[in-house]
Design a protein around this motif. Structure first.
Motif, PDB file in Angstrom:
ATOM      1  N   LEU A   1      20.830   4.105  24.763  1.00 23.29           N
ATOM      2  CA  LEU A   1      20.383   3.288  23.637  1.00 23.29           C
ATOM      3  C   LEU A   1      19.373   2.243  24.100  1.00 23.29           C
ATOM      4  CD1 LEU A   1      23.805   2.843  21.823  1.00 23.29           C
ATOM      5  CD2 LEU A   1      21.894   4.318  21.133  1.00 23.29           C
ATOM      6  N   ALA A   2      18.611   1.725  23.180  1.00 24.31           N
ATOM      7  CA  ALA A   2      17.534   0.789  23.507  1.00 24.31           C
ATOM      8  C   ALA A   2      18.060  -0.571  23.921  1.00 24.31           C
ATOM      9  CB  ALA A   2      16.593   0.641  22.312  1.00 24.31           C
ATOM     10  N   VAL A   3      17.418  -1.121  24.921  1.00 26.46           N
ATOM     11  CA  VAL A   3      17.681  -2.487  25.377  1.00 26.46           C
ATOM     12  C   VAL A   3      16.534  -3.392  24.918  1.00 26.46           C
ATOM     13  CG1 VAL A   3      17.938  -3.943  27.431  1.00 26.46           C
ATOM     14  CG2 VAL A   3      19.000  -1.673  27.351  1.00 26.46           C
ATOM     15  N   SER A   4      15.324  -2.832  24.913  1.00 20.48           N
ATOM     16  CA  SER A   4      14.158  -3.575  24.429  1.00 20.48           C
ATOM     17  C   SER A   4      13.187  -2.604  23.777  1.00 20.48           C
ATOM     18  CB  SER A   4      13.467  -4.344  25.563  1.00 20.48           C
ATOM     19  OG  SER A   4      12.918  -3.438  26.501  1.00 20.48           O
ATOM     20  N   CYS A   5      12.375  -3.142  22.869  1.00 25.26           N
ATOM     21  CA  CYS A   5      11.396  -2.342  22.134  1.00 25.26           C
ATOM     22  C   CYS A   5      10.210  -3.234  21.816  1.00 25.26           C
ATOM     23  CB  CYS A   5      12.029  -1.809  20.840  1.00 25.26           C
ATOM     24  SG  CYS A   5      10.878  -0.900  19.788  1.00 25.26           S
ATOM     25  N   ASP A   6       9.042  -2.889  22.355  1.00 24.84           N
ATOM     26  CA  ASP A   6       7.855  -3.723  22.166  1.00 24.84           C
ATOM     27  C   ASP A   6       6.624  -2.859  21.931  1.00 24.84           C
ATOM     28  OD1 ASP A   6       8.788  -6.545  22.822  1.00 24.84           O
ATOM     29  OD2 ASP A   6       9.491  -5.431  24.577  1.00 24.84           O
ATOM     30  N   ALA A   7       5.893  -3.180  20.870  1.00 27.17           N
ATOM     31  CA  ALA A   7       4.626  -2.503  20.608  1.00 27.17           C
ATOM     32  C   ALA A   7       3.634  -2.873  21.704  1.00 27.17           C
ATOM     33  CB  ALA A   7       4.073  -2.915  19.251  1.00 27.17           C
ATOM     34  N   ILE A   8       2.708  -1.956  21.965  1.00 28.75           N
ATOM     35  CA  ILE A   8       1.664  -2.208  22.953  1.00 28.75           C
ATOM     36  C   ILE A   8       0.324  -1.807  22.346  1.00 28.75           C
ATOM     37  CG2 ILE A   8       2.059   0.051  24.030  1.00 28.75           C
ATOM     38  CD1 ILE A   8       1.270  -1.248  26.715  1.00 28.75           C
ATOM     39  N   ARG A   9      -0.679  -2.656  22.564  1.00 31.11           N
ATOM     40  CA  ARG A   9      -2.055  -2.356  22.154  1.00 31.11           C
ATOM     41  C   ARG A   9      -2.973  -2.853  23.261  1.00 31.11           C
ATOM     42  NH1 ARG A   9       0.077  -4.396  17.332  1.00 31.11           N
ATOM     43  NH2 ARG A   9      -0.869  -6.423  17.691  1.00 31.11           N
ATOM     44  N   LEU A  10      -3.840  -1.965  23.732  1.00 27.38           N
ATOM     45  CA  LEU A  10      -4.757  -2.312  24.818  1.00 27.38           C
ATOM     46  C   LEU A  10      -6.167  -1.871  24.478  1.00 27.38           C
ATOM     47  CD1 LEU A  10      -2.674  -1.096  27.886  1.00 27.38           C
ATOM     48  CD2 LEU A  10      -3.043  -3.446  27.172  1.00 27.38           C
ATOM     49  N   GLY A  11      -7.140  -2.758  24.713  1.00 22.49           N
ATOM     50  CA  GLY A  11      -8.548  -2.415  24.576  1.00 22.49           C
ATOM     51  C   GLY A  11      -9.026  -2.340  23.148  1.00 22.49           C
ATOM     52  N   GLY A  12     -10.309  -2.088  22.993  1.00 18.66           N
ATOM     53  CA  GLY A  12     -10.896  -1.872  21.673  1.00 18.66           C
ATOM     54  C   GLY A  12     -10.932  -3.101  20.785  1.00 18.66           C
ATOM     55  N   ARG A  13     -10.833  -2.874  19.475  1.00 19.34           N
ATOM     56  CA  ARG A  13     -11.025  -3.911  18.464  1.00 19.34           C
ATOM     57  C   ARG A  13      -9.768  -4.673  18.076  1.00 19.34           C
ATOM     58  NH1 ARG A  13     -15.594  -3.317  14.984  1.00 19.34           N
ATOM     59  NH2 ARG A  13     -14.299  -4.083  13.285  1.00 19.34           N
ATOM     60  N   LEU A  14      -8.614  -4.057  18.177  1.00 15.24           N
ATOM     61  CA  LEU A  14      -7.391  -4.716  17.729  1.00 15.24           C
ATOM     62  C   LEU A  14      -6.951  -5.779  18.735  1.00 15.24           C
ATOM     63  CD1 LEU A  14      -5.308  -1.681  16.423  1.00 15.24           C
ATOM     64  CD2 LEU A  14      -6.927  -3.126  15.183  1.00 15.24           C
ATOM     65  N   ARG A  15      -6.241  -6.760  18.233  1.00 13.70           N
ATOM     66  CA  ARG A  15      -5.717  -7.795  19.127  1.00 13.70           C
ATOM     67  C   ARG A  15      -4.770  -7.157  20.136  1.00 13.70           C
ATOM     68  NH1 ARG A  15      -2.143 -11.185  16.100  1.00 13.70           N
ATOM     69  NH2 ARG A  15      -0.505 -10.026  17.110  1.00 13.70           N
ATOM     70  N   GLU A  16      -4.988  -7.449  21.392  1.00 10.94           N
ATOM     71  CA  GLU A  16      -4.151  -6.860  22.424  1.00 10.94           C
ATOM     72  C   GLU A  16      -2.734  -7.403  22.364  1.00 10.94           C
ATOM     73  OE1 GLU A  16      -5.698  -6.782  26.383  1.00 10.94           O
ATOM     74  OE2 GLU A  16      -7.193  -5.281  25.834  1.00 10.94           O
ATOM     75  N   ARG A  17      -1.817  -6.530  22.678  1.00  4.50           N
ATOM     76  CA  ARG A  17      -0.406  -6.903  22.766  1.00  4.50           C
ATOM     77  C   ARG A  17       0.153  -6.168  23.966  1.00  4.50           C
ATOM     78  NH1 ARG A  17       4.305  -6.212  18.212  1.00  4.50           N
ATOM     79  NH2 ARG A  17       5.923  -7.203  19.446  1.00  4.50           N
ATOM     80  N   LEU A  18       0.443  -6.916  25.000  1.00  6.42           N
ATOM     81  CA  LEU A  18       0.948  -6.327  26.231  1.00  6.42           C
ATOM     82  C   LEU A  18       2.303  -6.955  26.562  1.00  6.42           C
ATOM     83  CD1 LEU A  18       0.461  -4.408  28.588  1.00  6.42           C
ATOM     84  CD2 LEU A  18      -0.740  -6.250  29.738  1.00  6.42           C
ATOM     85  N   PRO A  19       3.378  -6.249  26.264  1.00 10.56           N
ATOM     86  CA  PRO A  19       4.698  -6.807  26.540  1.00 10.56           C
ATOM     87  C   PRO A  19       5.011  -6.814  28.033  1.00 10.56           C
ATOM     88  CG  PRO A  19       4.916  -4.570  25.757  1.00 10.56           C
ATOM     89  CD  PRO A  19       3.447  -4.920  25.673  1.00 10.56           C
ATOM     90  N   ALA A  20       5.887  -7.700  28.400  1.00  6.10           N
ATOM     91  CA  ALA A  20       6.373  -7.707  29.787  1.00  6.10           C
ATOM     92  C   ALA A  20       7.230  -6.473  29.975  1.00  6.10           C
ATOM     93  CB  ALA A  20       7.184  -8.959  30.055  1.00  6.10           C
ATOM     94  N   VAL A  21       6.953  -5.697  30.999  1.00  5.70           N
ATOM     95  CA  VAL A  21       7.723  -4.490  31.283  1.00  5.70           C
ATOM     96  C   VAL A  21       8.732  -4.836  32.368  1.00  5.70           C
ATOM     97  CG1 VAL A  21       7.609  -2.112  32.101  1.00  5.70           C
ATOM     98  CG2 VAL A  21       5.784  -3.029  30.646  1.00  5.70           C
ATOM     99  N   PRO A  22      10.016  -4.594  32.091  1.00  5.99           N
ATOM    100  CA  PRO A  22      11.035  -4.945  33.081  1.00  5.99           C
ATOM    101  C   PRO A  22      10.804  -4.194  34.399  1.00  5.99           C
ATOM    102  CG  PRO A  22      12.039  -4.163  31.036  1.00  5.99           C
ATOM    103  CD  PRO A  22      10.580  -3.949  30.922  1.00  5.99           C
ATOM    104  N   SER A  23      11.026  -4.871  35.491  1.00 10.63           N
ATOM    105  CA  SER A  23      10.913  -4.208  36.791  1.00 10.63           C
ATOM    106  C   SER A  23      12.291  -3.873  37.320  1.00 10.63           C
ATOM    107  CB  SER A  23      10.153  -5.096  37.770  1.00 10.63           C
ATOM    108  OG  SER A  23      10.861  -6.302  37.973  1.00 10.63           O
ATOM    109  N   ARG A  24      12.391  -2.787  37.992  1.00 11.17           N
ATOM    110  CA  ARG A  24      13.688  -2.360  38.543  1.00 11.17           C
ATOM    111  C   ARG A  24      13.603  -2.280  40.032  1.00 11.17           C
ATOM    112  NH1 ARG A  24      17.826  -1.506  34.919  1.00 11.17           N
ATOM    113  NH2 ARG A  24      16.979  -1.204  32.884  1.00 11.17           N
TER     114      ARG A  24
END
Length: 144
Positions: free
Chosen positions: A121-144
């Motif tokens: 099951l999900a622990v986290s869920c984050d939209a991501i958008r990179l580059g181009g015209r839309l506002r970027e959204r870069l979530p922190a990706v958990p490190s293991r």
């Protein structure tokens, strides 16, 4: 059909994760599927509208959910195509040729989901958008 496909697949047992891409027109259909599968899958996301929604979330039963991931492509376009031909078709109901892919700066759209290794099951869920015209959204990706 989705119930039959999941009948012998349980998260944390036969599958580490189950991801459902629901290609549907209506937001209500996508939300309905998300709630129907909540607790039995890791992620339900929609596609079809080519526009990323702002509703990335974890549902009550633990499934990650997003109504539409959006497209990966040039947003200075008509769903990834150079604007002139689609606009001509909208305005005149007649085309003059084939649609061509837009060639501007592309945006990558998607979702990043972390799952519990025991339950799937999900622990986290984050939209991501990179580059181009839309506002970027870069979530922190958990490190293991």
């Amino acid at each position: 059909a989705v119930d039959a496909a999941l009948e012998n697949v349980r998260l944390g047992r036969e599958a580490d994760a189950v991801v459902v891409d629901f290609h549907a027109e209506a937001t209500s259909e996508k939300y309905g599927m998300g709630h129907h599968l909540d607790g039995r899958v890791s992620l339900v996301f929609g596609t079809h509208t080519h526009v990323p929604t702002a509703d990335d979330q974890i549902l009550a039963g633990g499934a990650a959910y997003m109504t539409d991931l959006g497209m990966c492509g040039d947003y200075d376009s008509v769903i990834g195509m150079e604007k002139s031909e689609p606009l001509l078709r909208f305005l005149t109901k007649m085309g003059s040729g084939r649609m061509q892919p837009a060639s501007g700066a592309a945006t990558l759209c998607g979702v990043v989901v972390e799952t519990d290794p025991k339950t799937g099951l999900a622990v986290s869920c984050d939209a991501i958008r990179l580059g181009g015209r839309l506002r970027e959204r870069l979530p922190a990706v958990p490190s293991r």
